[in-house]
Design a protein around this motif. Structure first.
Motif, PDB file in Angstrom:
ATOM      1  N   GLY A   1     -32.692 -43.809 -24.659  1.00 15.01           N
ATOM      2  CA  GLY A   1     -31.406 -43.806 -23.973  1.00 15.01           C
ATOM      3  C   GLY A   1     -31.545 -44.238 -22.531  1.00 15.01           C
TER       4      GLY A   1
ATOM      5  N   HIS B   1     -28.815 -45.794 -26.754  1.00 17.23           N
ATOM      6  CA  HIS B   1     -27.534 -45.470 -26.133  1.00 17.23           C
ATOM      7  C   HIS B   1     -27.606 -45.854 -24.665  1.00 17.23           C
ATOM      8  CE1 HIS B   1     -23.974 -42.382 -25.878  1.00 17.23           C
ATOM      9  NE2 HIS B   1     -23.678 -43.571 -25.387  1.00 17.23           N
TER      10      HIS B   1
ATOM     11  N   TYR C   1     -25.264 -47.741 -29.039  1.00 19.35           N
ATOM     12  CA  TYR C   1     -24.019 -47.203 -28.501  1.00 19.35           C
ATOM     13  C   TYR C   1     -23.907 -47.546 -27.012  1.00 19.35           C
ATOM     14  CZ  TYR C   1     -24.448 -44.245 -32.692  1.00 19.35           C
ATOM     15  OH  TYR C   1     -24.607 -43.780 -33.975  1.00 19.35           O
TER      16      TYR C   1
ATOM     17  N   THR D   1     -21.393 -46.539 -23.592  1.00 22.33           N
ATOM     18  CA  THR D   1     -20.345 -45.643 -23.102  1.00 22.33           C
ATOM     19  C   THR D   1     -20.137 -45.837 -21.608  1.00 22.33           C
ATOM     20  OG1 THR D   1     -20.996 -43.978 -24.744  1.00 22.33           O
ATOM     21  CG2 THR D   1     -19.645 -43.220 -22.894  1.00 22.33           C
TER      22      THR D   1
ATOM     23  N   PHE E   1     -25.999 -40.231 -27.680  1.00 28.31           N
ATOM     24  CA  PHE E   1     -26.315 -40.666 -29.041  1.00 28.31           C
ATOM     25  C   PHE E   1     -25.163 -40.421 -30.012  1.00 28.31           C
ATOM     26  CE2 PHE E   1     -30.254 -39.482 -26.815  1.00 28.31           C
ATOM     27  CZ  PHE E   1     -30.785 -40.757 -26.677  1.00 28.31           C
TER      28      PHE E   1
ATOM     29  N   GLN F   1     -20.996 -42.149 -30.765  1.00 24.75           N
ATOM     30  CA  GLN F   1     -20.176 -43.337 -30.501  1.00 24.75           C
ATOM     31  C   GLN F   1     -18.963 -42.985 -29.645  1.00 24.75           C
ATOM     32  OE1 GLN F   1     -20.004 -44.693 -34.767  1.00 24.75           O
ATOM     33  NE2 GLN F   1     -20.385 -46.684 -33.834  1.00 24.75           N
TER      34      GLN F   1
END
Length: 264
Positions: free
Chosen positions: A88, A138, A181, A183, A227, A229
């Motif tokens: 991540g 992510h 993912y 964000t 982790f 969506q």
């Protein structure tokens, strides 16, 4: 302990204080392995020591000035060499200097662009091939509600966060089918030392004091969605509602909120 985060290596930029420090703590609390980056080696060393003592997980740190692209590229290469796969990435590093464009110093403008935009692009660009090869990962980009509503004296800062939101939305669509993912975290004012540089007079911080977010709560919210969506995290919710209204009636909101927008 969050099984989604447990044993995951999470790289966090701007990790020596504020939101970044709390992100490191919450990643460790959930059993993850924080990899911390900032300019202050002393602070990073203290955070590492405390995290390892309290949570019994490994914690690593690297000193880097993210405004220096060549230096930051080398540090990212070293992190990848040292750790192999990274699970991540939280692009948290950011800075601001609030000023009228006509009165702004070019070095302040250049530094905001370098740290808020270029270094975030650099980190993502270098780590993305690893995520795609793994078929998982992510990327969390700490943006701002300023990226949705610009205000006087934050023209450049808002522009950098507009860029982050646009980059995040486009990247999400590019990689979502490949297991990665993406964000964006769009925040209002947060109670950190961010404003020491953004507005040394303290006037803006005083004006918005009762609206300020707790960095610990922000970090907990972000790590709670690692982790998963999650397209966006917007805090506070009422401010995000305002940004939606602004997109529908910008001229009306600018007039109605003129006094509030000019508090910097």
């Amino acid at each position: 302990m969050n099984e989604l985060v447990k044993d995951k290596k999470v790289l966090i930029t701007g990790a020596s204080s504020g939101i970044g420090k709390y992100l490191a703590i919450h990643v460790a609390r959930e059993g993850g392995i924080p990899i911390l980056v900032a300019r202050s080696a002393d602070r990073l060393a203290i955070i590492k020591e405390k995290i390892e003592a309290v949570f019994s997980v490994p914690c690593y740190w690297y000193k880097a000035d993210l405004s220096n692209d060549a230096e930051w590229k080398d540090v990212i290469d070293q992190i990848c060499y040292d750790h192999g796969s990274i699970d991540g990435l939280i692009n948290n590093a950011g800075m601001a200097v609030f000023d009228l464009v006509s009165e702004a110093k070019w070095q302040d403008i250049d530094r905001m662009l370098s740290i808020n935009v270029k270094s975030l692009f650099r980190t993502t660009h270098q780590l993305l091939p690893h995520f795609l090869q793994q078929g998982r990962g992510h990327i969390v980009n700490i943006a701002s509600q300023a990226g949705k509503i610009a205000t006087p004296k934050s023209s450049v800062y808002a522009a950098t966060k507009h860029a982050v939101i646009g980059f995040t939305n486009g990247l999400r669509m590019e990689v979502e089918s490949q297991g990665v993912y993406v964000t964006s975290v769009n925040l209002g004012p947060v109670r950190t030392n961010f404003f020491n540089q953004a507005d040394p007079t303290g006037a803006y911080e005083k004006a918005v004091d009762r609206f300020m977010l707790d960095p610990n709560k922000v970090a907990a919210e972000v790590v709670g969605h690692l982790f998963t969506q999650q397209r966006e995290i917007n805090m506070p919710g009422w401010m995000n509602s305002g940004s939606k209204m602004y997109s529908l009636a910008p001229a009306f909101l600018e007039k109605a909120m003129e006094r509030q927008f000019n508090k910097k």
